[in-house]
Motif scaffolding. Structure first.
Motif, short mmCIF file in Angstrom:
data_model
loop_
_atom_site.label_atom_id
_atom_site.label_comp_id
_atom_site.label_asym_id
_atom_site.label_seq_id
_atom_site.Cartn_x
_atom_site.Cartn_y
_atom_site.Cartn_z
N ILE A 1 0.83 -1.20 0.00
CA ILE A 1 0.00 0.00 0.00
C ILE A 1 0.87 1.26 0.00
O ILE A 1 0.59 2.21 -0.75
N ALA A 2 1.91 1.25 0.80
CA ALA A 2 2.78 2.43 0.88
C ALA A 2 3.42 2.74 -0.47
O ALA A 2 3.57 3.91 -0.85
N GLU A 3 3.79 1.68 -1.22
CA GLU A 3 4.39 1.88 -2.54
C GLU A 3 3.37 2.40 -3.54
O GLU A 3 3.69 3.21 -4.41
N ARG A 4 2.15 1.94 -3.42
CA ARG A 4 1.09 2.46 -4.31
C ARG A 4 0.89 3.95 -4.08
O ARG A 4 0.78 4.73 -5.04
N ALA A 5 0.82 4.33 -2.80
CA ALA A 5 0.61 5.75 -2.49
C ALA A 5 1.75 6.60 -3.03
O ALA A 5 1.53 7.68 -3.60
N LYS A 6 2.99 6.11 -2.86
CA LYS A 6 4.14 6.86 -3.39
C LYS A 6 4.06 6.99 -4.91
O LYS A 6 4.39 8.04 -5.47
#
Length: 554
Positions: A37-42
């Motif tokens: 999820i964190a990579e998607r947001a970035k």
């Protein structure tokens, strides 16, 4: 014969720095499960997206929503989730689903709405009850419910959703215009018509690359209607142009369902394409006369403000619908745009006339009174039992006359008085254009209509006069059929009238003798004149343009 003819095809009117619709774009998070999820947001933030949207139905999906909201990009406000979607299937356990959607509603942050897709064994009654319950529950927590039309579901298109919104009349119930689902519904060539109807309730839109030809609607394969924005043989600028035309104020989502490309690659290409589409469609719409005007019906010159006004029916067709998609364009004396949509929110404005500082505009069922100095609508005067309001004319003492073509009626608004029927008589033969000439009202008739849908007539129209005192109707000359007339003015001893179907300007003397002035145009509409200069403006309705012509040269 030497003539002075000036065609205006293109006018630069305003600065092109603005963008029109909201340029922010939000991406569905389909096919991103391999990324944390964190990579998607970035990734969304790095590529320039404003956020994402996702399905939030199960406890697991609510956890994903929570994880998104806990990332740095979302806690800082750099990214947001404007809406999530929930599918309600009436063929499944109703009680369980009622619990689930309430959980989803409770999990949403402020400012996030809930989409609902209706599927399964649905009926109108069941759907109305569900939407009403959802909307009322959402009101308690200050949230919106948005209908998500979906191909091969109970509500498949925006038009199908509108009756539910109108019947329930809940203040927080809206709808979405999805390009992919409208394409599947066969609406690719009528998006503007659909969007005009949907506009009062439209909160979101979604876009994707798409093909012109769709698969059968029972296919699970969406590669026909959902592609990266730079792919597909359908011109997606048409969809963005529609959003610009209706002045869409909501948020737009990039649909990505089924796209197999690496997210970074297709999302990067799509947002680049989106930014270019928003900029280009705005520039074209606000600087290209063909897009500024939309079915221009009447040109009118006001000598006090030294302005030309052009009424636009809107919607790319002649319509009787009260859709709020009509406007007045204001120009200076040389035809340069002062305001693209000087007055908006009209239905299908037609003829115009002015008296002192007031502009009177014929619209569907009403006469609109506008303060020219302030650009404000003062009032809308009801025209009882009218069916197709057309032209407007003003006398020197301020009496206003209005033609209703379908009912063979001329209304009158006396100076300082109330609306009244001046003449109602079949001898008027479908009155269209009006012009006050001293103690007479000149009427350009369309001709006895045999088909209101096609405007066909049993014979052509002619010019008639109505004595303003006795109300006697008389033909000009022998009253022979001449043309399907639209507008009429008088200059010197001659009448000049536009032949709408023939695309001609005709010169007619008091004996009824006719001479062709110019021809070769299409749908010559209601003309206006600057009497001091002898200069007329004629809208060419089908081409979304107008011409200037100097009568002194003829």
């Amino acid at each position: 014969m030497k003539t002075l003819l000036k065609l205006l095809f293109f006018i630069l009117s305003i600065s092109t720095n603005a963008q029109g619709i909201d340029k922010s774009l939000y991406a569905f998070d389909f096919k991103m499960e391999h990324l944390p999820i964190a990579e998607r947001a970035k990734l969304f933030a790095k590529l320039g997206y404003s956020g994402t949207t996702l399905r939030v139905q199960s406890d697991k999906q609510r956890d994903i929503l929570k994880s998104y909201l806990e990332t740095k990009e979302f806690t800082s406000g750099e990214l947001t989730i404007p809406v999530v979607f929930f599918g309600f299937n009436f063929s499944n356990n109703i009680e369980t689903q009622n619990i689930m959607w309430r959980k989803t509603l409770a999990a949403l942050p402020q400012g996030t709405a809930m989409w609902v897709i209706i599927n399964g064994n649905a009926t109108k009654e069941k759907t109305l009850l569900l939407l009403k319950t959802m909307a009322q529950e959402a009101q308690k927590v200050n949230k919106d419910i948005v209908i998500y039309p979906h191909d091969n579901c109970f509500i498949e298109s925006a038009e199908e959703a509108i009756p539910y919104i109108e019947e329930l009349n809940e203040p927080n119930l809206f709808l979405t215009l999805h390009l992919c689902h409208e394409m599947r519904a066969g609406n690719g060539n009528r998006l503007l018509e659909v969007a005009i109807k949907a506009a009062p309730y439209l909160k979101f839109a979604s876009i994707s690359g798409t093909n012109v030809t769709m698969f059968a609607n029972d296919k699970a394969n969406w590669s026909d209607a959902i592609k990266p924005l730079d792919q597909g043989d359908y011109d997606v600028s048409k969809f963005v142009s529609v959003l610009q035309k209706i002045k869409f104020k909501g948020k737009t989502m990039l649909h990505t369902f089924g796209i197999e490309d690496e997210p970074k690659e297709h999302l990067s290409r799509s947002i680049t394409k989106w930014n270019a589409l928003v900029d280009s469609t705005y520039k074209i719409q606000n600087n290209d006369l063909n897009h500024i005007l939309d079915n221009p019906e009447n040109a009118y010159w006001d000598s006090i403000s030294k302005s030309w006004f052009i009424s636009n029916l809107g919607g790319e067709k002649v319509t009787l619908e009260k859709d709020g998609y009509g406007w007045i364009t204001r120009l200076d004396e040389n035809g340069n745009i002062i305001s693209n949509r000087w007055i908006e929110g009209l239905n299908a404005p037609t003829g115009m006339a002015s008296y002192k500082n007031l502009l009177y505009v014929g619209d569907r069922g009403v006469l609109v009174e506008i303060n020219i100095s302030t650009g404000e609508i003062i009032r809308k005067i009801n025209l009882p039992n009218s069916e197709f309001i057309n032209d407007v004319a003003a006398s020197r003492n301020g009496d206003i006359y209005i033609s209703d073509t379908f009912t063979n009626t001329i209304y009158k608004l006396p100076e300082g008085g109330n609306i009244e029927i001046f003449v109602k008589n079949d001898l008027l033969e479908y009155p269209n254009g009006l012009w006050v000439d001293k103690n007479e009202l000149i009427v350009a008739t369309w001709g006895p209509m045999t088909n209101r849908a096609t405007f066909e007539t049993s014979k052509k129209g002619t010019l008639k006069t109505i004595n303003l005192k006795t109300k006697k109707i008389s033909p000009i000359g022998k009253g022979l059929p001449i043309a399907n007339f639209d507008g009429v003015i008088k200059y010197g001893p001659y009448y000049y009238a536009t032949d709408w179907t023939g695309g001609r300007l005709l010169k007619i003397n008091k004996k009824g003798d006719v001479k062709e002035v110019i021809s070769g145009f299409s749908q010559f509409a209601d003309l206006g004149i600057d009497t001091k200069k002898g200069r007329i403006m004629i809208p060419e309705m089908s081409k979304n343009r107008f011409i200037f012509y100097n009568l002194k040269s003829f």
